[in-house]
Write an enzyme that holds these catalytic residues in place. Structure first.
Site, PDB file in Angstrom:
ATOM      1  N   TYR B 144     -11.412 -28.099 -21.692  1.00  0.00           N
ATOM      2  CA  TYR B 144     -10.300 -27.220 -22.018  1.00  0.00           C
ATOM      3  C   TYR B 144     -10.327 -25.922 -21.218  1.00  0.00           C
ATOM      4  CZ  TYR B 144      -8.315 -29.935 -25.819  1.00  0.00           C
ATOM      5  OH  TYR B 144      -7.692 -30.909 -26.550  1.00  0.00           O
ATOM      6  N   LYS B 194     -20.409 -39.751 -24.403  1.00  0.00           N
ATOM      7  CA  LYS B 194     -20.263 -40.833 -23.418  1.00  0.00           C
ATOM      8  C   LYS B 194     -21.486 -40.719 -22.508  1.00  0.00           C
ATOM      9  CE  LYS B 194     -18.013 -44.199 -21.361  1.00  0.00           C
ATOM     10  NZ  LYS B 194     -17.684 -45.515 -21.946  1.00  0.00           N
ATOM     11  N   ASP B 226     -15.831 -44.556 -26.859  1.00  0.00           N
ATOM     12  CA  ASP B 226     -14.955 -45.732 -26.869  1.00  0.00           C
ATOM     13  C   ASP B 226     -15.276 -46.618 -28.075  1.00  0.00           C
ATOM     14  OD1 ASP B 226     -17.355 -45.984 -25.382  1.00  0.00           O
ATOM     15  OD2 ASP B 226     -16.651 -47.741 -24.299  1.00  0.00           O
ATOM     16  N   ASP B 250     -10.522 -33.898 -30.070  1.00  0.00           N
ATOM     17  CA  ASP B 250      -9.058 -33.872 -30.084  1.00  0.00           C
ATOM     18  C   ASP B 250      -8.524 -35.274 -30.353  1.00  0.00           C
ATOM     19  OD1 ASP B 250      -6.423 -32.782 -29.586  1.00  0.00           O
ATOM     20  OD2 ASP B 250      -6.480 -33.788 -27.645  1.00  0.00           O
ATOM     21  N   ASP B 254      -7.457 -36.842 -34.345  1.00  0.00           N
ATOM     22  CA  ASP B 254      -6.082 -37.297 -34.569  1.00  0.00           C
ATOM     23  C   ASP B 254      -6.075 -38.766 -34.991  1.00  0.00           C
ATOM     24  OD1 ASP B 254      -4.651 -35.018 -34.259  1.00  0.00           O
ATOM     25  OD2 ASP B 254      -3.686 -35.561 -32.386  1.00  0.00           O
TER      26      ASP B 254
HETATM   27  C1  IPM Z   1     -20.281 -49.598 -20.060  1.00  0.00           C
HETATM   28  C2  IPM Z   1     -19.384 -48.464 -19.646  1.00  0.00           C
HETATM   29  C3  IPM Z   1     -19.956 -47.746 -18.457  1.00  0.00           C
HETATM   30  C4  IPM Z   1     -17.959 -48.950 -19.404  1.00  0.00           C
HETATM   31  C5  IPM Z   1     -17.030 -47.791 -19.089  1.00  0.00           C
HETATM   32  O1  IPM Z   1     -17.121 -46.707 -19.677  1.00  0.00           O
HETATM   33  O2  IPM Z   1     -16.167 -47.960 -18.238  1.00  0.00           O
HETATM   34  C6  IPM Z   1     -17.347 -49.750 -20.546  1.00  0.00           C
HETATM   35  O3  IPM Z   1     -17.172 -48.969 -21.683  1.00  0.00           O
HETATM   36  C7  IPM Z   1     -16.040 -50.338 -20.098  1.00  0.00           C
HETATM   37  O4  IPM Z   1     -14.981 -49.955 -20.620  1.00  0.00           O
HETATM   38  O5  IPM Z   1     -16.054 -51.183 -19.188  1.00  0.00           O
HETATM   39  C1  IPM Z   2      -1.715 -28.483 -28.760  1.00  0.00           C
HETATM   40  C2  IPM Z   2      -3.022 -28.810 -28.100  1.00  0.00           C
HETATM   41  C3  IPM Z   2      -3.347 -27.819 -27.025  1.00  0.00           C
HETATM   42  C4  IPM Z   2      -4.157 -28.949 -29.131  1.00  0.00           C
HETATM   43  C5  IPM Z   2      -5.453 -29.378 -28.499  1.00  0.00           C
HETATM   44  O1  IPM Z   2      -5.464 -30.230 -27.609  1.00  0.00           O
HETATM   45  O2  IPM Z   2      -6.497 -28.851 -28.907  1.00  0.00           O
HETATM   46  C6  IPM Z   2      -3.862 -29.890 -30.304  1.00  0.00           C
HETATM   47  O3  IPM Z   2      -3.755 -31.210 -29.873  1.00  0.00           O
HETATM   48  C7  IPM Z   2      -4.934 -29.740 -31.338  1.00  0.00           C
HETATM   49  O4  IPM Z   2      -5.694 -30.683 -31.575  1.00  0.00           O
HETATM   50  O5  IPM Z   2      -5.041 -28.648 -31.927  1.00  0.00           O
END
Ligand code: IPM
Ligand code: IPM
Lengths: 366, 366
Positions: B144, B194, B226, B250, B254
């Site tokens: 950010y 990650k 992920d 973020d 959500d």
């Molecule tokens: C294992 C990892 C490095 C890989 C990535 O982050 O791309 C996996 O999550 C994917 O989506 O293929």
């Molecule tokens: C509006 C945006 C800049 C903000 C963020 O990304 O932090 C919002 O998504 C939040 O989570 O408060």
């Protein structure tokens, strides 16, 4: 006709079991449709670490280089989790393969079959009839490879730095992949960014808008990544083609896969630049992982691996008819009620089968 | 006793409507429990742009500085989306407020009440009994604000750069917030990173492990971002306190909010450094947005704003009893079957009400 050369990297966990079924299906494709395949098996991931001390041995890479495409299983497992990160199966094999072959375009279809909505964690009424979303993820840029990438002392304190960097041309080429894919689908690209915070988001959005002008038949929408993480759950059927940078694609494509409900059925293609004739060198792998908990039990779902082989035929060998035949066979077998444990609900007119039986049924259907 | 000073920044969309209900509730708190509040209303976001040309006018900032806490509504809307990004309501007001006041700790409870599981997009059997997950998000670091942050010509091509950077001390302080929060909850922190790709992930994981040693009573787990995006959907009840860096927080907070099913009921607190007496300067706001589509209709759910006021009482004013009383009143009103449109299912023994009626019911319950 010359044989198509396929490097077979089964890897760890359930990799070898499901790969065996994909091989059966490809053998049947040769028998029925004629194309010849020359398979070369190589070690990768944990298996390669154990045998040769490296997740991606030189032999393996050489075989990949001499091949038309890579059919990949999956790599990783608890056994290798204590190694230094760069030597671990995932980071030591997958990321170098992507970078080495310039596999910038990752296509991950998230398909929820109408008869498998029960396997999704999402309420039936939100996914009735199933859905089919294609995630197009940029795979060689952004935070994954950007420099500086650093961990160490800075201003007297331990500090980590990763760099999210995109050149406009990198965005242009992945955007074209998404728009072209959308033209063969429902003609709607949803581009994901964080343009309200990131400079990358602003460049991404502006560039995608520009590329969109070449595809007047395709509708373009934009969503912030946080909002996308919400809307994908609530209305997956409203999405057609989702275009993401590398990290957002990593997160959202896994989220989509979970929403589809059957990780064991989702294939993926990682493609490089198109060659003459419109074919791509590529790496094709299931979206799920090595599933160490069920490895060796003969119960894993082989469909993701089989559908990955279908994508290989389509994108790297130009064998569209054969690819489509595999996909149709899979659908029929599902329609006939065969289910591996991961997608079995106990419903009437369905039957639980193991890995090999599922593979055999798809072969028979072909 | 001196009056507590509260800066009231209602903002745009449904902000003013739901703020009015929070004000009623705080007035009732004074009446019943005695504490005095001195409210000062200021413009922020689109409303401030329209009146004064800036999303965060100097007057507004000055009032915030002179206050004990900020009660925030929400900002943004279609009217201001064509402005340059830095001038838009969100980026022009929220990010500067966070940075100016050093609000590094964002607490977002995602609560799914047992009687409201129908409003979640997730299948009932996965969330039966509801759930209560607290997302602790680092709010002033990472991508950010990291420098360089740049869009322009580089090596002859338009390029964008954002920098993900964390100093160890920034990770330490947010980790303490998460572990302390977990101690008052179900004593389980899931830290998100990650680490298989990012240097930040490695530093994050190592640092959180270190901080964990101070909290032997709290269990610590790690998840890749992920994988977290998947597991949160499938098993939200397995999570207690989720600790994230800024961008991952973020996205995942959500996602969690959507899984809880009732964005209109979720509050958040953004806190700075603890002051003497253990209180925090903070900004308190609903997790949902301005909802321009329903603004002005008197149908928005005021509960998120009311619960944000409760968090303000707890964290910035030390009025725990009063905060808890508001939270209990909300639960009772829900138990009695009152529902705004967003959480109304038509079930027997529930009744659909508007914004003011919901606010009045909570006041009466107090
Ligand atoms: C294992 C990892 C490095 C890989 C990535 O982050 O791309 C996996 O999550 C994917 O989506 O293929
Ligand atoms: C509006 C945006 C800049 C903000 C963020 O990304 O932090 C919002 O998504 C939040 O989570 O408060």
């Amino acid at each position: 006709a010359k044989a198509h050369k396929i490097a077979v990297l089964a890897g760890d966990g359930i990799g070898p079991e499901v790969m065996a079924e994909a091989r059966k299906v490809l053998a049947r494709v040769s028998e029925k449709f004629g194309p010849q395949f020359e398979f070369k098996e190589e070690l990768v991931g944990g298996a390669a670490i154990d045998a040769k001390g490296k997740a991606l041995p030189a032999d393996t890479l050489a075989t990949c280089e001499a091949s038309d495409a890579i059919l990949f299983g999956s790599v990783g497992g608890p056994k290798w989790e204590k190694l230094p990160p760069n030597e671990q199966p995932e980071r030591g094999a997958l990321l170098p393969l992507r970078k080495h072959f310039g596999l910038f375009a990752n296509l991950r279809p998230s398909i929820c079959y109408p008869s498998l909505t029960h396997a999704s964690p999402v309420k039936e009424e939100l996914i009735a009839g199933g859905f089919d979303v294609l995630c197009v993820r940029e795979l060689t840029g952004g935070l994954y490879f950007g420099q500086p990438k650093f961990r160490g002392e800075k201003d007297g304190e331990e500090t980590a730095i990763d760099t999210m960097i995109y050149k406009k041309s990198e965005i242009v080429r992945i955007a074209h992949v998404a728009f072209k894919a959308a033209q063969g689908r429902r003609k709607h690209v949803t581009s994901i960014d964080k343009a309200n915070v990131l400079e990358n988001g602003l460049l991404w959005r502006a560039t995608v808008e520009e590329v969109a002008k070449d595809y007047p038949d395709v509708k373009l929408s934009h969503l912030y990544v946080d909002n996308a993480a919400m809307q994908l759950i609530k209305q997956p059927r409203n999405f057609d083609t989702v275009l993401c940078e590398n990290l957002f694609g990593d997160i959202l494509s896994d989220e989509m896969a979970m929403i589809a409900g059957s990780l064991g059925m989702l294939a993926s293609a990682s493609l490089g630049k198109a060659k003459e004739g419109g074919l791509y060198f590529g790496l094709f792998e299931p979206s799920g992982g090595t599933a160490p908990d069920i490895a060796g039990k003969g119960i894993a779902n082989p469909i993701a691996q089989i559908l990955s082989a279908a994508l290989l035929l389509r994108f790297s060998l130009g064998l569209e008819k054969e690819a489509a035949a595999i996909e149709t066979a899979v659908r029929h077998v599902i329609d006939r009620g065969l289910r591996t444990g991961d997608i079995y609900s106990g419903a009437d007119d369905t039957r639980k089968v193991g890995t090999a039986e599922m593979g055999d049924a798809i072969v028979a259907e072909l």
